[in-house]
Scaffold this motif. Structure first.
Motif, PDB file in Angstrom:
ATOM      1  N   HIS B 325     -34.731 -21.165  18.876  1.00  0.00           N
ATOM      2  CA  HIS B 325     -35.940 -21.118  18.055  1.00  0.00           C
ATOM      3  C   HIS B 325     -37.122 -21.707  18.823  1.00  0.00           C
ATOM      4  N   ALA B 326     -36.908 -22.855  19.419  1.00  0.00           N
ATOM      5  CA  ALA B 326     -37.967 -23.490  20.202  1.00  0.00           C
ATOM      6  C   ALA B 326     -38.386 -22.595  21.365  1.00  0.00           C
ATOM      7  N   PHE B 327     -37.394 -21.961  21.961  1.00  0.00           N
ATOM      8  CA  PHE B 327     -37.701 -21.068  23.070  1.00  0.00           C
ATOM      9  C   PHE B 327     -38.594 -19.918  22.612  1.00  0.00           C
ATOM     10  N   GLN B 328     -38.244 -19.353  21.469  1.00  0.00           N
ATOM     11  CA  GLN B 328     -39.042 -18.237  20.958  1.00  0.00           C
ATOM     12  C   GLN B 328     -40.475 -18.675  20.655  1.00  0.00           C
ATOM     13  N   LEU B 329     -40.588 -19.869  20.078  1.00  0.00           N
ATOM     14  CA  LEU B 329     -41.928 -20.388  19.783  1.00  0.00           C
ATOM     15  C   LEU B 329     -42.748 -20.526  21.061  1.00  0.00           C
ATOM     16  N   SER B 330     -42.077 -20.952  22.111  1.00  0.00           N
ATOM     17  CA  SER B 330     -42.801 -21.192  23.368  1.00  0.00           C
ATOM     18  C   SER B 330     -43.361 -19.904  23.962  1.00  0.00           C
ATOM     19  N   THR B 331     -42.809 -18.774  23.560  1.00  0.00           N
ATOM     20  CA  THR B 331     -43.285 -17.518  24.146  1.00  0.00           C
ATOM     21  C   THR B 331     -44.492 -16.951  23.384  1.00  0.00           C
ATOM     22  N   LEU B 332     -44.872 -17.606  22.303  1.00  0.00           N
ATOM     23  CA  LEU B 332     -45.896 -17.011  21.431  1.00  0.00           C
ATOM     24  C   LEU B 332     -47.319 -17.144  21.962  1.00  0.00           C
ATOM     25  N   HIS B 333     -47.550 -18.079  22.834  1.00  0.00           N
ATOM     26  CA  HIS B 333     -48.934 -18.349  23.214  1.00  0.00           C
ATOM     27  C   HIS B 333     -49.208 -18.048  24.675  1.00  0.00           C
ATOM     28  N   GLN B 334     -48.663 -16.970  25.161  1.00  0.00           N
ATOM     29  CA  GLN B 334     -48.867 -16.633  26.571  1.00  0.00           C
ATOM     30  C   GLN B 334     -50.169 -15.871  26.758  1.00  0.00           C
ATOM     31  N   ARG B 335     -50.823 -16.154  27.883  1.00  0.00           N
ATOM     32  CA  ARG B 335     -52.049 -15.437  28.211  1.00  0.00           C
ATOM     33  C   ARG B 335     -51.684 -14.186  29.004  1.00  0.00           C
ATOM     34  N   PRO B 336     -52.523 -13.162  28.903  1.00  0.00           N
ATOM     35  CA  PRO B 336     -52.252 -11.971  29.714  1.00  0.00           C
ATOM     36  C   PRO B 336     -52.395 -12.283  31.199  1.00  0.00           C
ATOM     37  N   ASP B 337     -51.820 -11.409  32.027  1.00  0.00           N
ATOM     38  CA  ASP B 337     -51.783 -11.680  33.464  1.00  0.00           C
ATOM     39  C   ASP B 337     -53.159 -11.876  34.080  1.00  0.00           C
ATOM     40  N   SER B 338     -54.131 -11.077  33.607  1.00  0.00           N
ATOM     41  CA  SER B 338     -55.460 -11.188  34.220  1.00  0.00           C
ATOM     42  C   SER B 338     -56.019 -12.602  34.016  1.00  0.00           C
ATOM     43  N   VAL B 339     -55.797 -13.137  32.816  1.00  0.00           N
ATOM     44  CA  VAL B 339     -56.283 -14.492  32.527  1.00  0.00           C
ATOM     45  C   VAL B 339     -55.465 -15.518  33.301  1.00  0.00           C
ATOM     46  N   LEU B 340     -54.166 -15.298  33.301  1.00  0.00           N
ATOM     47  CA  LEU B 340     -53.282 -16.228  34.014  1.00  0.00           C
ATOM     48  C   LEU B 340     -53.676 -16.343  35.479  1.00  0.00           C
ATOM     49  N   GLN B 341     -54.004 -15.199  36.047  1.00  0.00           N
ATOM     50  CA  GLN B 341     -54.361 -15.185  37.467  1.00  0.00           C
ATOM     51  C   GLN B 341     -55.592 -16.054  37.704  1.00  0.00           C
ATOM     52  N   ARG B 342     -56.571 -15.861  36.817  1.00  0.00           N
ATOM     53  CA  ARG B 342     -57.815 -16.608  36.969  1.00  0.00           C
ATOM     54  C   ARG B 342     -57.555 -18.105  36.792  1.00  0.00           C
ATOM     55  N   LEU B 343     -56.792 -18.406  35.745  1.00  0.00           N
ATOM     56  CA  LEU B 343     -56.521 -19.811  35.448  1.00  0.00           C
ATOM     57  C   LEU B 343     -55.743 -20.487  36.582  1.00  0.00           C
ATOM     58  N   THR B 344     -54.745 -19.778  37.050  1.00  0.00           N
ATOM     59  CA  THR B 344     -53.925 -20.368  38.099  1.00  0.00           C
ATOM     60  C   THR B 344     -54.752 -20.603  39.349  1.00  0.00           C
ATOM     61  N   LYS B 345     -55.638 -19.654  39.643  1.00  0.00           N
ATOM     62  CA  LYS B 345     -56.505 -19.802  40.809  1.00  0.00           C
ATOM     63  C   LYS B 345     -57.445 -20.987  40.609  1.00  0.00           C
ATOM     64  N   ALA B 346     -58.006 -21.026  39.383  1.00  0.00           N
ATOM     65  CA  ALA B 346     -58.966 -22.081  39.095  1.00  0.00           C
ATOM     66  C   ALA B 346     -58.337 -23.458  39.225  1.00  0.00           C
ATOM     67  N   GLN B 347     -57.086 -23.522  38.846  1.00  0.00           N
ATOM     68  CA  GLN B 347     -56.383 -24.794  38.975  1.00  0.00           C
ATOM     69  C   GLN B 347     -56.345 -25.234  40.429  1.00  0.00           C
ATOM     70  N   GLY B 348     -56.475 -24.250  41.310  1.00  0.00           N
ATOM     71  CA  GLY B 348     -56.540 -24.543  42.739  1.00  0.00           C
ATOM     72  C   GLY B 348     -55.318 -25.265  43.251  1.00  0.00           C
TER      73      GLY B 348
END
Lengths: 329, 414
Positions: B325-348
């Motif tokens: 159940h906790a695992f399923q909840l954790s999958t609910l708030h994922q960002r799309p790849d385009s956003v993830l890419q930007r965020l991950t880059k920004a994190q530097g």
């Protein structure tokens, strides 16, 4: 929906009646007598190989120090009657079935066919799957994968005119499976085949654990057990010498076979074992079982009867009987 | 070659259909592709749609899509993947010998036409992947069959993504199988008979009488059928389904398969060996879409909680079930790849920069404008690059093979 209960075909109690089978003991009496004498043991063992493989003895025995000393003179030594019968029986009427999908075909033997259930155990990668496949399908499998849980193979053979089903239970080698999964399959087993890899010393060192495992499942000395050293075609990387293995086998009152499940016709393969050898290993066990088990088939297990038989057998052994098992194990 | 492959793939779910319904299916397929695409670019990612499409007819359709959807199903950021295993991954691991032994003889799991050299490269990666995950999680224990799961992930997603996915799966869906003993696995297998009892008491009684037990389904459960299916496309179809489902779903499918073969089973001699033999040999031409639909139905009709009560299953704690159940909840708030890419880059993050750039090539284009090589399996590329240094001419052959089992282009389907 022909429902045959296990008791009709193989009961724990009934088959113990015939434990003092003559053929089998005749075959191994020499070995048992010479438990402490390693060179004598080899000679006995060599004879045995000759009779099984029917190969050129010089080639067939190159792995056995004893036979090396004996040289070609080993060939004319007396051939064991029992094994001879095995090979002949197979040549005439052994029918190999690798057990394809349809089990309900008309080719199934009548329900009263006796079934011998043999469990094959040993470390992962020693070649249990190859051995059982070799026997049931008549050839060395090209690719085998890890066995997960338990695999089952079967073959119908003819022994002295009687059709007998040999069921081989091929088990997973990894320890975690044996602890909680394979248990179920130890029940009602008629014989145990321990396998190690002659090129892998660790697999040999694990044998006491496997023997202990068997004991825990109430498969003690009364159940025929044999020891098979596999992959002896890989002569250059042998790590477990025949002498060590033989000593171990003697200490646990098991006959030892060294073989290779691989086809000897392949280049560079198999100077010690061949297809007949694998065949003979299982057929020998089958003969042993046939001679042990009474012909009465549908006898109920009879609760306490089995126990009485068991204790009687053990008493017999205590009095110096040279059966399969021995009190040392 | 490629066209031929696609034809085959279509045949997978267009069996015995006439022209009209094939056209209909093509339409359905296109619609499904659009739906998945839309779910992937939604913010947050529409995980429910992804789960539904993974289980519905045809599954996730292409490896290309699997590389995008599987990480989402497991809540993995493809721009922040674990590093490739170093050389020391093979040092001092208690399971090293067993893993090598199992991987070396797992030839059947690789595509038939694959050159031996290429397969060896992949097998080495497979060993590293498994050991890497085991090293990261010392509480996990290797089991024979784990390599069948790992190889499926590797062949579809490449080395680094396979590590990430295997890591998550091992901590959740496969967790029970990775205890020091197989007792928890046995417990999971114990759900099988109660399902049969609910649906077909007669069959259930027959099996109980035969004393067949449930070990025939052991390899199905712990490898997600990867060990017993010879057609890779069927394995993929089931992995789509299981990645999107409850950890007990492989058991529901096992029940469905037994029920599907009910007549055969009942006609067999009522004997442990006979029934075990019949059931453990899984027919290779099972109607998977149908069986999956039936499993879902069984799952909703007889959920695990109900079975546990009715069948008085021992109240053993299953980590896979209790954490789901906790695992399923954790999958609910994922960002799309385009956003993830930007965020991950920004994190530097210096540690993941390399990863971002590399996987960016492959996963940054949700619109599906990728080229085959850009989106191809990294392993194949590496194998090819390695080869090109020494075997100039061989490159062509390898590339051909790679194309053969490489991803279909999303673009083509629109």
């Amino acid at each position: 929906m022909n429902c045959i209960s296990r008791e009709e075909t193989c009961t724990d109690g009934t088959w113990l009646h015939g434990l003092t089978a003559v053929d089998w003991e005749g075959l191994f009496r020499g070995k048992h007598r010479e438990c402490s004498d390693s060179s004598g043991t080899f000679r006995e063992r060599s004879d045995f190989t000759v009779s099984q493989s029917g190969d050129d003895p010089a080639q067939a025995h190159s792995r056995f120090p004893g036979s090396a000393r004996l040289g070609p003179a080993a060939a004319p030594r007396p051939v064991c009657r029992c094994v001879c019968v095995c090979v002949c029986g197979m040549a005439v009427s052994g029918s190999s079935v690798e057990f394809p999908g349809s089990l309900t075909s008309s080719s199934l033997p009548p329900p009263r066919t006796r079934i011998f259930k043999i469990i094959v155990i040993g470390d992962s990668g020693v070649g249990k799957t190859c051995l059982t496949y070799r026997f049931c399908a008549g050839k060395f499998p090209e690719k085998t994968e890890a066995t997960i849980g338990v695999d089952f193979r079967e073959r119908l053979v003819d022994i002295d005119g009687e059709s007998i089903k040999i069921q081989l239970w091929d088990t997973a080698g990894q320890e975690r499976f044996r602890k909680s999964m394979v248990q179920h399959y130890y029940r009602n087993v008629h014989a145990v085949v321990f396998v190690y890899d002659v090129t892998n010393a660790a697999s040999f060192r694990s044998l006491p654990a496997w023997i202990e495992e068997c004991k825990q499942h109430a498969l003690g000395t009364e159940v025929p057990r044999i020891l098979v050293g596999n992959k002896c075609d890989l002569q250059d990387s042998v790590q477990v010498g025949t002498d060590v293995a033989q000593q171990f086998a003697d200490a646990h009152s098991m006959p030892l076979f060294e073989t290779s499940a691989k086809n000897p016709n392949s280049p560079g393969g198999g100077s010690c074992g061949n297809s007949d050898h694998v065949e003979a290993i299982f057929m020998t066990v089958a003969h042993k079982l046939k001679s042990q088990k009474p012909l009465v088939l549908s006898q109920p297990p009879g609760g306490s009867g089995g126990t009485i038989n068991l204790s009687r057998v053990m008493n017999d052994r205590g009095e110096g009987n040279t059966g399969w098992g021995c009190s040392s194990c | 070659m490629k066209r031929l492959k696609k034809k085959k793939q279509n045949a997978g779910f267009g069996v015995n259909e006439n022209g009209a319904s094939t056209r209909e299916q093509d339409y359905g397929r296109k619609q499904k592709l659009a739906e998945i695409h839309q779910a992937l670019i939604s913010d947050p990612v529409d995980i429910e749609t992804l789960r539904r499409t993974a289980a519905s007819k045809g599954g996730l359709l292409t490896d290309e899509l699997r590389r995008k959807v599987w990480p989402k199903l497991l809540n993995i950021n493809v721009y922040d993947l674990p590093h490739k295993p170093g050389r020391n991954v093979r040092e001092d691991h208690k399971d090293y010998n067993q893993v090598v032994l199992d991987v070396r003889r797992s030839m059947k799991r690789f595509p038939k036409g694959m050159p031996a050299l290429e397969r060896t490269v992949l097998q080495d990666q497979l060993i590293d992947i498994i050991l890497q995950v085991l090293k990261r999680n010392p509480q996990l224990h290797y089991y024979q069959g784990y390599h069948d799961v790992a190889v499926t992930l590797l062949l579809v997603a490449g080395e680094r993504m396979a590590i990430a996915m295997l890591d998550t799966l091992s901590k959740f869906h496969l967790r029970d199988f990775m205890d020091p003993t197989m007792d928890s696995t046995k417990h999971i297998l114990n759900y099988l008979m109660p399902i049969l009892e609910q649906v077909d008491p007669e069959l259930h009684d027959f099996m109980i009488r035969s004393e067949v037990g449930t070990i025939f389904a052991l390899s199905w459960l712990i490898t997600w059928y990867g060990h017993v299916l010879s057609e890779f496309k069927h394995t993929l179809r089931l992995y789509d389904f299981f990645l999107a489902s409850h950890p007990l779903m492989p058991i529901y499918l096992a029940a469905t398969i037994v029920l599907h073969r009910e007549k055969e089973v009942k006609q067999t001699e009522c004997d442990m060996a006979m029934v075990h033999h019949l059931l453990s040999r899984i027919p290779q031409d099972l109607p998977y879409d149908l069986l999956i639909a039936q499993s879902l139905q069984l799952f909703s009709q007889y959920p695990p909680s109900l079975l546990a009560k009715r069948a008085a299953l021992q109240s053993r704690k299953s980590l896979s079930i209790s954490t789901f159940h906790a695992f399923q909840l954790s999958t609910l708030h994922q960002r799309p790849d385009s956003v993830l890419q930007r965020l991950t880059k920004a994190q530097g993050s210096t540690t993941s920069r390399h990863a971002s750039q590399r996987s960016g090539l492959e996963a940054a284009l949700p619109g599906g404008r990728g080229q085959l090589w850009g989106k191809g399996n990294r392993m194949v590329k590496m194998a090819v690059w390695g080869l090109s240094a020494t075997l100039g001419a061989a490159v062509f052959a390898v590339a051909q093979t790679a194309m053969d089992w490489g991803p279909d282009m999303l673009l083509q389907l629109f």
